[in-house]
Design an enzyme around this catalytic site. Structure first.
Site, short mmCIF file in Angstrom:
data_model
loop_
_atom_site.label_atom_id
_atom_site.label_comp_id
_atom_site.label_asym_id
_atom_site.label_seq_id
_atom_site.Cartn_x
_atom_site.Cartn_y
_atom_site.Cartn_z
CG LEU A 296 -1.63 1.25 1.62
CD1 LEU A 296 -2.76 1.47 0.62
CD2 LEU A 296 -2.19 1.14 3.04
CD GLU B 258 -3.28 -7.42 1.77
OE1 GLU B 258 -3.04 -6.23 1.44
OE2 GLU B 258 -4.09 -7.73 2.64
CD GLU C 34 0.20 -5.53 5.89
OE1 GLU C 34 1.17 -6.23 6.27
OE2 GLU C 34 -0.28 -5.62 4.76
NE ARG D 22 5.95 0.29 7.15
CZ ARG D 22 7.21 0.18 7.55
NH1 ARG D 22 7.57 0.65 8.72
NH2 ARG D 22 8.11 -0.37 6.77
N GLY E 4 -5.48 -5.31 4.59
CA GLY E 4 -6.72 -4.69 4.08
C GLY E 4 -6.95 -5.01 2.63
C1 1HE Z 1 6.91 4.07 -0.34
C2 1HE Z 1 6.56 2.78 0.09
C3 1HE Z 1 5.21 2.58 0.49
C4 1HE Z 1 8.62 2.74 -0.47
N1 1HE Z 1 4.37 3.62 0.44
N2 1HE Z 1 6.04 5.06 -0.36
N3 1HE Z 1 4.57 -1.32 3.08
C5 1HE Z 1 5.66 -1.20 3.85
O1 1HE Z 1 5.59 -0.99 5.05
C6 1HE Z 1 6.97 -1.23 3.12
C7 1HE Z 1 7.62 0.12 3.18
N4 1HE Z 1 8.82 0.19 2.35
C8 1HE Z 1 10.02 -0.31 2.75
O2 1HE Z 1 10.18 -0.90 3.80
C9 1HE Z 1 11.18 -0.04 1.82
O3 1HE Z 1 10.84 1.04 0.98
C10 1HE Z 1 11.54 -1.28 0.94
C11 1HE Z 1 12.18 -2.34 1.82
C12 1HE Z 1 10.31 -1.84 0.23
C13 1HE Z 1 12.55 -0.84 -0.14
O4 1HE Z 1 13.64 -0.18 0.45
P1 1HE Z 1 14.61 0.73 -0.45
O5 1HE Z 1 15.74 1.15 0.43
O6 1HE Z 1 14.93 0.03 -1.71
O7 1HE Z 1 13.72 2.00 -0.90
P2 1HE Z 1 13.31 3.29 -0.04
O8 1HE Z 1 14.42 4.29 -0.07
O9 1HE Z 1 12.81 2.91 1.31
O10 1HE Z 1 12.05 3.82 -0.85
C14 1HE Z 1 12.19 4.50 -2.10
C15 1HE Z 1 11.04 5.46 -2.20
O11 1HE Z 1 9.81 4.73 -2.23
C16 1HE Z 1 10.93 6.37 -0.99
O12 1HE Z 1 10.36 7.58 -1.43
P3 1HE Z 1 11.31 8.88 -1.69
O13 1HE Z 1 10.33 9.93 -2.12
O14 1HE Z 1 11.97 9.15 -0.38
O15 1HE Z 1 12.28 8.47 -2.76
C17 1HE Z 1 9.91 5.68 -0.10
O16 1HE Z 1 9.26 6.56 0.77
C18 1HE Z 1 8.97 5.14 -1.16
N5 1HE Z 1 8.20 4.00 -0.67
N6 1HE Z 1 7.64 1.99 0.00
C19 1HE Z 1 4.79 4.83 0.03
N7 1HE Z 1 4.75 1.39 0.86
C20 1HE Z 1 -4.66 -2.63 1.52
S1 1HE Z 1 -3.84 -2.81 2.97
C21 1HE Z 1 -2.20 -3.16 2.61
C22 1HE Z 1 -1.35 -2.72 3.77
C23 1HE Z 1 0.10 -2.63 3.40
O17 1HE Z 1 0.51 -2.86 2.29
S2 1HE Z 1 1.11 -2.22 4.71
C24 1HE Z 1 2.71 -2.41 4.10
C25 1HE Z 1 3.23 -1.12 3.54
#
Ligand code: 1HE
Length: 265
Positions: free
Chosen positions: A71, A119, A139, A142, A147
């Site tokens: 998400l 998902e 999740e 966070r 969802g």
């Molecule tokens: C994002 C997202 C995101 C990256 N939403 N912007 N998902 C998570 O909790 C996973 C969150 N993401 C991470 O833990 C990491 O980004 C990763 C391990 C996936 C990749 O790390 P990395 O070092 O390769 O990339 P980064 O530097 O963390 O991210 C690059 C950019 O993508 C950065 O933005 P920027 O503007 O600073 O360049 C991040 O903020 C952005 N980014 N992931 C928004 N998820 C229907 S319900 C479902 C519920 C869920 O899915 S909860 C799980 C959410």
């Protein structure tokens, strides 16, 4: 693929490429690790809904080093409880269209396959992970909850006990572990997922359409039915499938020694 060049990056959120019976859809937000925004989801929905009848299988993949970071978390802070429910429901509609649509879906997984990304992958009928792929449900960390149908679909794949432990502890499964527990059907060398997907897509597209339909729609239904209902559903589906002229032709081809033997073609 012709959608973009190095000098003019393609800004479409989902890239579509159709070659014969195979439609390849690629999430195209690599700078945000293919985080799933509402706009991306709507674009995916539109692509799936508008596929021409000639398409017999979908390959779902992603540009860049990650399938999807789930998400788009930037959309959470503004969301009310009611909007959260509608948000989930909107994802369910797209995921239903993928899982219970007209054609099977093969998912090519690399890098992050987390949260909503997992998902989404769990809607696919075949999941191919390369060794860079890792699977998590962050999740809990966070402060939110599944969802996008994960409580149902991911739990059906690996059992709710594993999902519980993943979510409580933040555990991440490697591609090989995901293969072993049934999250992925294949665990392959880095970068080889798409080639494998194309090979499997050709095989799937070569099946009788009614067989593919029965496999996609009857099997999950039967899995939820009591045994007596499941056996009745199976017998009815079998009778319909084998009554198709294409089925008769294929069986006759085998009997006349014109068809490939199992595992040899
Ligand atoms: C994002 C997202 C995101 C990256 N939403 N912007 N998902 C998570 O909790 C996973 C969150 N993401 C991470 O833990 C990491 O980004 C990763 C391990 C996936 C990749 O790390 P990395 O070092 O390769 O990339 P980064 O530097 O963390 O991210 C690059 C950019 O993508 C950065 O933005 P920027 O503007 O600073 O360049 C991040 O903020 C952005 N980014 N992931 C928004 N998820 C229907 S319900 C479902 C519920 C869920 O899915 S909860 C799980 C959410």
């Amino acid at each position: 693929m012709p959608e973009s060049t190095a000098s003019t990056p393609d800004r479409r959120l989902v890239l579509q490429h159709i070659e014969g019976p195979v439609a390849t859809l690629e999430l195209n937000r690599p700078d945000k690790r293919n985080a799933i925004s509402q706009a991306l989801m709507q674009e995916l929905d539109r692509c799936v809904a508008e596929l021409p009848a000639s398409v017999k299988v979908i390959i779902l993949a992603a540009r860049g080093d990650n399938f999807s970071a789930g998400l788009d978390l930037s959309e959470i802070p503004e969301m009310s409880a009611a909007q959260g429910v509608y948000h989930s429901q909107s994802w369910y509609r797209v995921f239903d269209r993928l899982q219970f649509g007209r054609v099977p879906v093969i998912c090519v997984l690399n890098g992050a396959v987390v949260g909503g990304g997992l998902e989404l992958a769990s809607c696919a009928h075949v999941r191919i992970a390369d060794e860079t792929a890792y699977f998590g449900l962050p999740e809990g960390q966070r402060g939110i909850f599944l969802g996008g149908g994960g409580s149902v679909r991911v739990s059906k794949l690996i059992g709710f006990s594993r999902v519980t432990e993943m979510m409580l502890t933040g555990r991440v499964y490697s591609a090989n572990e995901a293969f072993q527990i049934g999250l992925a059907h294949y665990s392959l060398a880095a970068g080889s997922g798409m080639a494998q997907a194309r090979e499997l897509a050709a095989r799937i597209a070569g099946n009788a359409q009614m067989s593919n339909y029965a496999i996609m729609h009857a099997l999950p239904l039967i899995a939820e039915q009591p045994m007596s209902h499941g056996l009745m559903t199976e017998s009815l589906m079998a009778a319909i499938a084998q009554s198709e002229p294409e089925a008769k032709q294929r069986v006759n081809d085998f009997l006349a020694k014109r068809a490939a033997k199992v595992g040899r073609g």
